[in-house]
Design an enzyme around this catalytic site. Structure first.
Site, PDB file in Angstrom:
ATOM      1  N   HIS A   1       0.844  -1.196   0.000  1.00  0.00           N
ATOM      2  CA  HIS A   1       0.000   0.000   0.000  1.00  0.00           C
ATOM      3  C   HIS A   1       0.879   1.246   0.000  1.00  0.00           C
ATOM      4  O   HIS A   1       2.103   1.143   0.058  1.00  0.00           O
ATOM      5  CB  HIS A   1      -0.990  -0.018   1.168  1.00  0.00           C
ATOM      6  CG  HIS A   1      -0.379   0.067   2.528  1.00  0.00           C
ATOM      7  ND1 HIS A   1       0.396  -0.935   3.075  1.00  0.00           N
ATOM      8  CD2 HIS A   1      -0.436   1.040   3.489  1.00  0.00           C
ATOM      9  CE1 HIS A   1       0.785  -0.592   4.290  1.00  0.00           C
ATOM     10  NE2 HIS A   1       0.297   0.604   4.564  1.00  0.00           N
TER      11      HIS A   1
ATOM     12  N   HIS B   1       1.317   3.991   2.026  1.00  0.00           N
ATOM     13  CA  HIS B   1       1.784   4.778   3.167  1.00  0.00           C
ATOM     14  C   HIS B   1       3.304   4.933   3.169  1.00  0.00           C
ATOM     15  O   HIS B   1       4.039   4.011   2.811  1.00  0.00           O
ATOM     16  CB  HIS B   1       1.305   4.160   4.484  1.00  0.00           C
ATOM     17  CG  HIS B   1      -0.147   4.393   4.745  1.00  0.00           C
ATOM     18  ND1 HIS B   1      -0.860   3.684   5.679  1.00  0.00           N
ATOM     19  CD2 HIS B   1      -1.033   5.269   4.193  1.00  0.00           C
ATOM     20  CE1 HIS B   1      -2.122   4.118   5.690  1.00  0.00           C
ATOM     21  NE2 HIS B   1      -2.240   5.068   4.797  1.00  0.00           N
TER      22      HIS B   1
ATOM     23  N   ASP C   1       5.658   4.926   5.360  1.00  0.00           N
ATOM     24  CA  ASP C   1       6.547   4.005   6.071  1.00  0.00           C
ATOM     25  C   ASP C   1       6.646   2.643   5.383  1.00  0.00           C
ATOM     26  O   ASP C   1       7.322   1.741   5.878  1.00  0.00           O
ATOM     27  CB  ASP C   1       6.117   3.848   7.533  1.00  0.00           C
ATOM     28  CG  ASP C   1       4.735   3.237   7.696  1.00  0.00           C
ATOM     29  OD1 ASP C   1       3.864   3.497   6.842  1.00  0.00           O
ATOM     30  OD2 ASP C   1       4.521   2.495   8.676  1.00  0.00           O
ATOM     31  N   HIS C   2       5.999   2.521   4.230  1.00  0.00           N
ATOM     32  CA  HIS C   2       6.099   1.301   3.421  1.00  0.00           C
ATOM     33  C   HIS C   2       6.721   1.557   2.052  1.00  0.00           C
ATOM     34  O   HIS C   2       7.211   0.617   1.424  1.00  0.00           O
ATOM     35  CB  HIS C   2       4.716   0.672   3.240  1.00  0.00           C
ATOM     36  CG  HIS C   2       4.144   0.138   4.513  1.00  0.00           C
ATOM     37  ND1 HIS C   2       4.038  -1.204   4.792  1.00  0.00           N
ATOM     38  CD2 HIS C   2       3.671   0.771   5.619  1.00  0.00           C
ATOM     39  CE1 HIS C   2       3.518  -1.376   6.001  1.00  0.00           C
ATOM     40  NE2 HIS C   2       3.284  -0.183   6.519  1.00  0.00           N
TER      41      HIS C   2
ATOM     42  N   HIS D   1      -7.540  -0.898   5.486  1.00  0.00           N
ATOM     43  CA  HIS D   1      -6.523   0.034   5.999  1.00  0.00           C
ATOM     44  C   HIS D   1      -6.336   1.171   4.996  1.00  0.00           C
ATOM     45  O   HIS D   1      -6.331   2.345   5.369  1.00  0.00           O
ATOM     46  CB  HIS D   1      -5.223  -0.724   6.229  1.00  0.00           C
ATOM     47  CG  HIS D   1      -4.119   0.105   6.797  1.00  0.00           C
ATOM     48  ND1 HIS D   1      -4.169   0.647   8.062  1.00  0.00           N
ATOM     49  CD2 HIS D   1      -2.919   0.487   6.272  1.00  0.00           C
ATOM     50  CE1 HIS D   1      -3.050   1.325   8.291  1.00  0.00           C
ATOM     51  NE2 HIS D   1      -2.289   1.238   7.222  1.00  0.00           N
TER      52      HIS D   1
ATOM     53  N   ASP E   1      -0.227  -3.867   6.319  1.00  0.00           N
ATOM     54  CA  ASP E   1      -0.868  -3.383   7.541  1.00  0.00           C
ATOM     55  C   ASP E   1      -2.319  -3.845   7.667  1.00  0.00           C
ATOM     56  O   ASP E   1      -3.107  -3.236   8.401  1.00  0.00           O
ATOM     57  CB  ASP E   1      -0.829  -1.850   7.585  1.00  0.00           C
ATOM     58  CG  ASP E   1       0.528  -1.311   7.977  1.00  0.00           C
ATOM     59  OD1 ASP E   1       1.435  -2.107   8.275  1.00  0.00           O
ATOM     60  OD2 ASP E   1       0.696  -0.075   7.963  1.00  0.00           O
TER      61      ASP E   1
ATOM     62  N   HIS F   1       4.631  -4.677  11.106  1.00  0.00           N
ATOM     63  CA  HIS F   1       4.951  -3.929  12.322  1.00  0.00           C
ATOM     64  C   HIS F   1       5.097  -4.865  13.508  1.00  0.00           C
ATOM     65  O   HIS F   1       4.406  -5.882  13.609  1.00  0.00           O
ATOM     66  CB  HIS F   1       3.863  -2.899  12.650  1.00  0.00           C
ATOM     67  CG  HIS F   1       3.834  -1.722  11.735  1.00  0.00           C
ATOM     68  ND1 HIS F   1       4.596  -0.589  11.947  1.00  0.00           N
ATOM     69  CD2 HIS F   1       3.139  -1.504  10.591  1.00  0.00           C
ATOM     70  CE1 HIS F   1       4.358   0.282  10.981  1.00  0.00           C
ATOM     71  NE2 HIS F   1       3.470  -0.249  10.150  1.00  0.00           N
TER      72      HIS F   1
END
Length: 273
Positions: free
Chosen positions: A66, A68, A70-71, A124, A146, A184
């Site tokens: 996805h 985001h 942090d990915h 998400h 996530d 995570h």
């Protein structure tokens, strides 16, 4: 660094799935075999570049679940490496995506003994995908981004409770020995909450104790398994009477459907301290 290795012997002897810690609690998953690698959700480039240098690996591919930051934050820097292919969700805006993917598509990289099918798992984010199949000789595997965590699930930033529950049910029907590579290290916090939902769940109590020991030793709690999540994760147990009753007590009213149970559980988890 704890590696999940392929069965010993034969051509898979140098194969592994490695967790690369990133930021405060992210994992970038590195799929490694015979001097080559692919990485899943590189939120930053540094951990990947260090692995490539330390082990003399050639990066072949990046798999994204996805959009985001942090990915995907490391994608642009890693894109300077020649010869890589970036795979990702067709419905999301990404820094780079050479092969857009949706449910039913497959990612095959024979050199990494990688053969993954794609699942659409909105909730998400609107276009979130997951990958399941075989990677570096390890199977069955699930790279779920996530959407699913050990003992928990992702927050609903762009989707509805019904969408997320449907996505989790796609995971729940996978073989129970499926290795779950979450993105995570949220396990201890999630299991504290899960224990409030089902305080009498012996499987959950044992898993919580084992997870605490792993973290005390500085080890990841991941991968989990689908069987373990079915037995301990309230979000995969929305039809279990103990979970239904706990959700109803928290919400203060009866629930007619698993979606209502899930929605209350998600709100409860959002507020849990």
């Amino acid at each position: 660094m704890q590696a999940l290795t392929a069965p010993s012997g034969g051509r898979e002897r140098n194969a592994a799935v490695l967790p690369l810690p990133a930021f405060s609690d992210n994992y970038i998953w590195a799929i490694v075999r015979d001097g080559q690698a692919a990485v899943v959700d590189p939120g930053e480039a540094g951990p990947v570049l260090r692995l490539l240098e330390q082990q003399g690996l050639r990066l072949r591919a990046i798999l994204l679940t996805h959009h985001h930051g942090d990915h995907v934050g490391g994608v642009s820097e890693l894109s300077r490496i020649e010869g890589i292919t970036v795979y990702g969700p067709a419905r999301e805006r990404l820094p780079r995506c050479d092969v857009p993917l949706a449910q039913g598509d497959r990612v095959e990289i024979p050199e990494l003994d990688l053969d993954l099918s794609v699942l659409d798992v909105p909730g998400h984010t609107a276009g979130h995908i997951a990958y399941t199949g075989r990677a570096a000789g390890v199977e069955p595997v699930l790279f779920c981004g996530d959407t699913l965590f050990a003992g928990g699930c992702g927050r609903l930033f762009e989707g509805t409770p019904a969408q997320m529950l449907d996505s989790l049910e796609k995971f729940s029907v996978l073989p129970p020995d499926t290795q779950v590579f979450c993105a995570h290290e949220y396990t201890l916090a999630n299991l504290r909450w899960a224990s409030a939902v089902e305080p009498a769940n012996r499987n959950l109590q044992q898993w919580h104790q084992r997870a605490r020991q792993l973290r005390a030793e500085g080890l990841p709690t991941l991968p989990s398994t689908i069987g373990q999540e079915r037995a301990t994760n309230p979000f995969l147990r929305t039809q279990q009477i103990e979970v239904v009753q706990a959700a109803e007590r928290w919400a203060g009213h009866n629930h007619a459907t698993p979606v209502e149970v899930f929605a209350s559980l998600r709100e409860w988890k959002n507020e849990f301290k």
